[in-house]
Design a protein around this motif. Structure first.
Motif, PDB file in Angstrom:
ATOM      1  N   ARG A   1      10.699 -30.757 -12.108  1.00  0.00           N
ATOM      2  CA  ARG A   1      10.937 -30.933 -10.598  1.00  0.00           C
ATOM      3  C   ARG A   1      11.845 -31.853 -10.350  1.00  0.00           C
ATOM      4  NH1 ARG A   1       8.154 -27.252 -10.474  1.00  0.00           N
ATOM      5  NH2 ARG A   1       6.448 -26.606  -9.110  1.00  0.00           N
ATOM      6  N   LEU A   2      12.882 -31.144  -9.160  1.00  0.00           N
ATOM      7  CA  LEU A   2      14.035 -32.086  -8.965  1.00  0.00           C
ATOM      8  C   LEU A   2      14.871 -32.618  -9.942  1.00  0.00           C
ATOM      9  CD1 LEU A   2      12.332 -34.189  -5.887  1.00  0.00           C
ATOM     10  CD2 LEU A   2      13.462 -31.957  -6.062  1.00  0.00           C
TER      11      LEU A   2
ATOM     12  N   GLU B   1       3.593 -32.186  -6.093  1.00  0.00           N
ATOM     13  CA  GLU B   1       4.017 -32.818  -5.021  1.00  0.00           C
ATOM     14  C   GLU B   1       4.062 -34.271  -5.207  1.00  0.00           C
ATOM     15  OE1 GLU B   1       2.149 -33.992  -0.216  1.00  0.00           O
ATOM     16  OE2 GLU B   1       1.307 -32.726  -1.557  1.00  0.00           O
TER      17      GLU B   1
ATOM     18  N   GLU C   1       7.506 -34.685  -7.342  1.00  0.00           N
ATOM     19  CA  GLU C   1       8.490 -34.857  -6.312  1.00  0.00           C
ATOM     20  C   GLU C   1       8.623 -35.984  -5.634  1.00  0.00           C
ATOM     21  OE1 GLU C   1       8.210 -31.218  -4.180  1.00  0.00           O
ATOM     22  OE2 GLU C   1       8.455 -29.929  -5.829  1.00  0.00           O
ATOM     23  N   ASN C   2       7.386 -36.510  -4.928  1.00  0.00           N
ATOM     24  CA  ASN C   2       7.523 -37.946  -4.229  1.00  0.00           C
ATOM     25  C   ASN C   2       8.050 -38.727  -4.885  1.00  0.00           C
ATOM     26  OD1 ASN C   2       6.770 -36.507  -1.927  1.00  0.00           O
ATOM     27  ND2 ASN C   2       4.427 -36.848  -2.064  1.00  0.00           N
TER      28      ASN C   2
ATOM     29  N   LYS D   1      12.132 -38.214  -5.961  1.00  0.00           N
ATOM     30  CA  LYS D   1      13.002 -37.933  -4.926  1.00  0.00           C
ATOM     31  C   LYS D   1      13.791 -39.367  -4.386  1.00  0.00           C
ATOM     32  CE  LYS D   1      10.059 -37.820  -0.604  1.00  0.00           C
ATOM     33  NZ  LYS D   1       9.574 -37.015  -0.048  1.00  0.00           N
ATOM     34  N   PRO D   2      15.145 -39.434  -3.937  1.00  0.00           N
ATOM     35  CA  PRO D   2      15.443 -40.589  -3.615  1.00  0.00           C
ATOM     36  C   PRO D   2      15.081 -40.970  -2.280  1.00  0.00           C
ATOM     37  CG  PRO D   2      17.356 -38.635  -4.023  1.00  0.00           C
ATOM     38  CD  PRO D   2      16.127 -38.154  -4.101  1.00  0.00           C
TER      39      PRO D   2
ATOM     40  N   GLU E   1      14.230 -41.905   1.365  1.00  0.00           N
ATOM     41  CA  GLU E   1      14.611 -41.144   2.609  1.00  0.00           C
ATOM     42  C   GLU E   1      14.358 -41.943   3.825  1.00  0.00           C
ATOM     43  OE1 GLU E   1      11.388 -38.370   2.785  1.00  0.00           O
ATOM     44  OE2 GLU E   1      12.254 -36.913   1.449  1.00  0.00           O
TER      45      GLU E   1
END
Length: 318
Positions: free
Chosen positions: A136-137, A303, A306-307, A310-311, A313
């Protein structure tokens, strides 16, 4: 379910499960026959000895042992069906999520590292199941379930109690990981004692003070370097870790950033109970609720990953 999962259910899973319904009914019937027969046989044997001067204690003993024997023998066919249904459902749903699934991990990823960092309790028996892997990502990961039991004794008898049942997650973290940072549960007045024994190999882990009061209330952090630990535990990540516990519907989430893999990993342990099951075999198999539950649990996994990777936000803490 979205259209992709609805299509999987309608075109593949529902007709397959419907085709297994006769086998399910036969397995359930066999289970009940053996269980009831075992109980009756156990009672008959116990009654025989009782009528010939035996102790009345034989009656409940015969009931229990006869019932257990019947369940074990009669349940083998039903258990094979349960595993087959579970494996097929998880495999097909995982493929839609672009994941790979195995009923058991060939090697429990970083299990000894989880233990070495104190993220798992001591145990006597262990079992592993439901291994998922994927990406993921740009970050590959593995997730599997662990069930740890500890033998307890009162001097006269012993029994096993569950000390951990939940998920273990390994993620190749996108940011460079240097040193070791361990995130454990807050122990209140015992935090000072916990700090005395924190180490990994030859490296001593010192307690890391953080500025987020909510995070401090739930967790204790130890690391090989104060600056590096604060770099890994930025405000956005701390907020996400707090939300993770609610999302998993579990408790006692703990984690570690580990440089020893060579790439740098995030390890997470969470007491979630038993997930990714196919549901009761005593109900009709072609029930969409079985798939809906598994889909929601699998989407939750992707999910979460990914959370975490991820960079930060706009609008998040910090």
């Amino acid at each position: 379910m979205n259209k992709e999962f609805e299509g999987l259910w309608r075109d593949t899973l529902e007709p397959w499960l419907a085709g297994l319904e006769a086998e399910r009914k036969g397995s359930v019937t066999q289970f009940l026959v053996w269980t009831i027969g075992g109980v009756l046989l156990g009672l008959a044997i116990a009654a025989y000895f009782f009528t010939r001067g035996g102790d009345i204690f034989f009656l409940p003993v015969g009931l229990v042992f006869g019932g257990v024997a019947g369940v074990l023998i009669g349940g083998r066919r039903l258990e094979r069906l349960r595993k087959s249904v579970k494996c097929e459902l998880n495999t097909k749903i995982a493929e839609v999520c672009q994941l790979s699934y195995a009923l058991k991990p060939s090697t429990p990823a970083r299990f000894e590292t989880f233990r070495g960092y104190g993220l798992l309790p001591s145990y006597t028996r262990c079992a592993f199941e439901d291994h998922f892997s994927g990406e993921r990502l740009g970050c590959d990961f593995e997730l599997y379930e662990a069930h740890l039991k500890q033998r307890r004794s009162n001097g006269k008898s012993s029994h096993y109690v569950t000390v951990f049942r939940g998920v273990l997650l390994r993620i190749n973290f996108p940011r460079k990981v240097e040193g070791v940072t361990v995130i454990t549960r807050d122990m209140g007045v015992f935090n000072g004692l916990g700090a005395l024994g924190r180490s990994f190999g030859s490296k001593k882990l010192e307690r890391i003070a953080l500025v987020d009061p909510r995070f401090e209330k739930a967790f204790e952090v130890y690391g090989t370097d104060q600056v590096l630990a604060r770099y890994m535990l930025d405000p956005a990540f701390m907020e996400r870790l707090l939300k993770l516990e609610t999302a998993l519907k579990g408790k006692n989430v703990r984690a570690a950033f580990d440089e020893h893999s060579g790439q740098g990993e995030l390890l997470i342990a969470a007491e979630t109970g038993n997930l990714f099951e196919a549901g009761s075999m005593f109900k009709p198999l072609a029930d969409e609720a079985r798939v809906t539950t598994l889909v929601s649990e699998m989407l939750l996994v992707t999910e979460i990953i990914e959370n975490l990777v991820k960079p930060p936000e706009l609008g998040e803490s910090g």
